[in-house]
Every structure is written in structure tokens, then in C-alpha cells.
Design a protein around this motif. Sequence first.
Motif, PDB file in Angstrom:
ATOM      1  N   ALA A  90       0.833  -1.209   0.000  1.00  0.00           N
ATOM      2  CA  ALA A  90       0.000   0.000   0.000  1.00  0.00           C
ATOM      3  C   ALA A  90       0.862   1.252   0.000  1.00  0.00           C
ATOM      4  O   ALA A  90       0.554   2.233  -0.687  1.00  0.00           O
ATOM      5  N   CYS A  91       1.966   1.232   0.755  1.00  0.00           N
ATOM      6  CA  CYS A  91       2.877   2.381   0.768  1.00  0.00           C
ATOM      7  C   CYS A  91       3.491   2.603  -0.614  1.00  0.00           C
ATOM      8  O   CYS A  91       3.665   3.750  -1.053  1.00  0.00           O
ATOM      9  N   ALA A  92       3.830   1.513  -1.306  1.00  0.00           N
ATOM     10  CA  ALA A  92       4.458   1.637  -2.620  1.00  0.00           C
ATOM     11  C   ALA A  92       3.472   2.128  -3.674  1.00  0.00           C
ATOM     12  O   ALA A  92       3.842   2.899  -4.573  1.00  0.00           O
ATOM     13  N   VAL A  93       2.202   1.715  -3.564  1.00  0.00           N
ATOM     14  CA  VAL A  93       1.223   2.042  -4.599  1.00  0.00           C
ATOM     15  C   VAL A  93       0.570   3.396  -4.371  1.00  0.00           C
ATOM     16  O   VAL A  93       0.459   4.213  -5.300  1.00  0.00           O
ATOM     17  N   ILE A  94       0.128   3.667  -3.137  1.00  0.00           N
ATOM     18  CA  ILE A  94      -0.610   4.911  -2.874  1.00  0.00           C
ATOM     19  C   ILE A  94       0.106   5.859  -1.917  1.00  0.00           C
ATOM     20  O   ILE A  94      -0.389   6.947  -1.633  1.00  0.00           O
ATOM     21  N   GLY A  95       1.263   5.434  -1.408  1.00  0.00           N
ATOM     22  CA  GLY A  95       2.009   6.286  -0.500  1.00  0.00           C
ATOM     23  C   GLY A  95       1.739   5.933   0.954  1.00  0.00           C
ATOM     24  O   GLY A  95       0.703   5.360   1.280  1.00  0.00           O
ATOM     25  N   PRO A  96       2.676   6.276   1.858  1.00  0.00           N
ATOM     26  CA  PRO A  96       2.497   5.970   3.281  1.00  0.00           C
ATOM     27  C   PRO A  96       1.273   6.678   3.853  1.00  0.00           C
ATOM     28  O   PRO A  96       1.007   7.836   3.550  1.00  0.00           O
TER      29      PRO A  96
END
Length: 455
Positions: free
Chosen positions: A352-358
Motif C-alpha cells: 500500500a505504501c508503494a502504490v498509494i504512499g504511506p
Amino acid sequence: MVIWMTVTQARSDPALRAVSITVVLGTIMTMLDATIVNVAIDVLGRDLRVPLSTVQWTVTGYVLALSMTIPVTGWAIGRFGAKTTWIASLAIFGAGSVLCGAAWSVGALIAFRVLQGIGGGLLMPIAQTLLARAAGPERLGRVMAVISVPSMLAPVLGPLLGGVLVDHLSWRWMFYVNVPVCVVALLLAVRLLPGDRERDAGRLDLLGLVLLSPGLAALVYGLSQFGEAGGGTRAVLGLGLGAALVAVFVTHSLRRGTGALIDVGLFRDRGLTTSAASLFFYSVGVFGVLLLVPLYSQSVPGTGVLDAGLLIAPMGVGAIVTMPLAGRLTDRLGARLPGVAGIVTVLAGTLACAVIGPSAAALFVIGLGHGLVTPSIMASAYRTLPRAAVPGAATASQIVIRVGSALGAAVTAVVLQALTRSYGTAAFAGGFTWTLVIIAVALVPALVIPRHRPA
């Protein structure tokens, strides 16, 4: 909250509960001190009138001292006993804290931080030894959950606590705050820890010490130099020297066997080997995440250190939710199931961090998985070992985690810098993808952890 969790984990055994409370109090401030100073580097540079390249050694010196001291733990426990070594180490750390708060120059502060690290480096492996001995194989999951509390909360609470103390008091209180906790922990240790019945007055492996402690320090130093301006040559030299010294130590240990500073032959045990391999790759990936999140937060205009700490905080909350469950599941089902489930959960949050950001939600999910991983996999390292081998295994596990953490921070910094030159702020997605791959690698040894079930 930490004390309540400790009591809950061991409520059925007063002796185990006493040991648990004592070791958590003794280790939590030493773990916090590995991160608490990071937020005050600029303030220290201004107050002490030195460049950042100099004041950075207040952090590096502490970490190097931790790394160099850890290998001595097994011998010290055998020679002086776990209780005596614990009390001495805690006293050294407390004295170093007082001196750090009173430091009159950057040179004095660095020296006293090294003294802190010497005391702090012994405490975590001693704590694991004390708890493993008190719990026995059937309750290892629950006690490893207890000892995981400080290491889980330190990356979250360290920057927050440091920011509050520096903003409202002064940087000196980052060290003075340790003193009352150390005093209480010392009093509890004298009163509650079991006596030193298990001794082995063997000779200190001086050759092993000369090889391994500087070797680990050189490795950690070399890793810390990656990503630093002009640090390429220092990094290569540090890594080369460290790798050579550690390799010679491994050869020496295999020849000397149980008389070595750390018996490398312990890794013939499948439980220790698979858990150590999984913890190594997991530490590389997760500490990469812990580096990326605050950097991402501070890249947003109008945000600062405290905002970054608040973004990481949900990770600690998630870990607190699942950690008690991890201990019970590990003792009932073995380490493999909760360990693998935890890694998969961490992978979901990192994706999720990689796709939409932390985000707070993504960090909370990572925390839920983190609370499952560390206690379960760490318990697997000790379950099939004889009691006499526990101090050596605890020392080896801490070395694996320490080197993995340093490697994660170093390599992630290099990857992020390289991606930033090409992709700008979009580089963070690539950085999180890098950590995702490394955490996935940790699944491989976790899947072959032995299916230990208590009799």
C-alpha cells in the motif's frame, strides 16, 4: 501500557512476571536511545558549535559501541552470571546517561555515548537469556513477545519523545530522562531477578573478541557510510575490513567449538538457522521502511520531525494489538504460522505504501504484522536448544538483527538517492518496492521453520 502487557503475558507465574517486568524496564530506554538523538542532531550542532559531520558521531558512536559489546555477552553471563552482568550493564548505561546530560563538549558527549552503548549492548541478549531460562520451551512465544516490546516501540517513540523533550526542555533531558527508569530497574533487578546459579568459568576467547567485535563495528560503520556525502571509500574500506575479520572469526569458531566467543556450530540447529535468516532479511526490509516513512513525510511542504513521528505511530499501535496474540499462538501452534502470517501482513501494508504512499492505515497494517513476526520467529531460535546454549544463541540473534538493520538503512538510502536523481519525489514508490522485495525474501526461511509444538 508496556507494564500491563508484561503482566498479562505472564500472569500465571509470579516469578516469570517479575523477570518480565524487570527486563522490559531495563531495556526500553536503551532501545529508545538508539533513535531518540536523531531528531536533535541540528540542535546539538548549534549548541555545541560543531558541524553536523562531527555531531553525527553521537549517534554512530553509540551504535558502534552496541555492536562491539554484544559478542561479549555469552562469555560474561557464563563467567559472572546473568543477574550480576545485567546489574553491571544497567549501571554502566545509567552512568553514561548522567554523563551525557552533563557533557561540556561534543568530544565528551561522544565519549559518554560510547559508554552508554557499552552498557546498552549487553542488555538485550541478557534479557532474552533471563526470559528464556525462566519460561522454558513451552512458554517461549509469550516471553519473546514481552521482550519484543522495547524494540517494537523504540523506532516509533524515540523520535516523538526526543522531539517533545528538545522542544520543551533541552537536549540534555534526552539523557536525564533515563536516570529514574534505570534506578527503578536496578532496584527491581536486585530484588526480583533469580540468583546466578548457572556459571561457566571458562576463559575469554580473546582472539575471537579481537576478530569479531572490531569486525562487526567495521561492518556497521561501512554500512552507515553508504549514502553519506563522500562516504563511498569509507564504506568500501569498512565493509571489506569487517567482512574479512568476521570471516576469519567464523573459521576460528569452527575450530574452537564451544570454547569460542560465539559458537558458530549452534547454527547447525535448524530452528536457530531458519529464524536467524528470516529475522535478518526482515530487519533489512522493515528498517528500510522506517527510514523511508519519515523522509517521505518531511518531503511534504509544511511538515517536520514531529509530523513524521506521528505518521509512524500507528505502526506501534498495530504491534501492540497483535503482540499478545503472537505469543499465545506461538506457544500453541509453533512459530511458523504466526511468523508467516505476520510477514504477509507486513507485505500488504508495504505494498500500500508503494502504490498509494504511506498513510496511517498502511502503517497500522504493517504494525499488525510486525507484532506477529518478531516474537514468534525469535522464539523459534531457542525452542530446541539446550539451556547452556541460550546465551550464545541470544547473542547471535542480536548480531543478526543489528547488522540487518544497519544494512536496511544503508542500502535503502542508496537506492532512494539513485531513484531521486531520475524520478524526483516519485522515487519513494521505488524505495518501498525495494523493501517489499526484501521482506518477501524473509518468507523463504520462515516457511521452513520447524513445526515445534510443546509436549
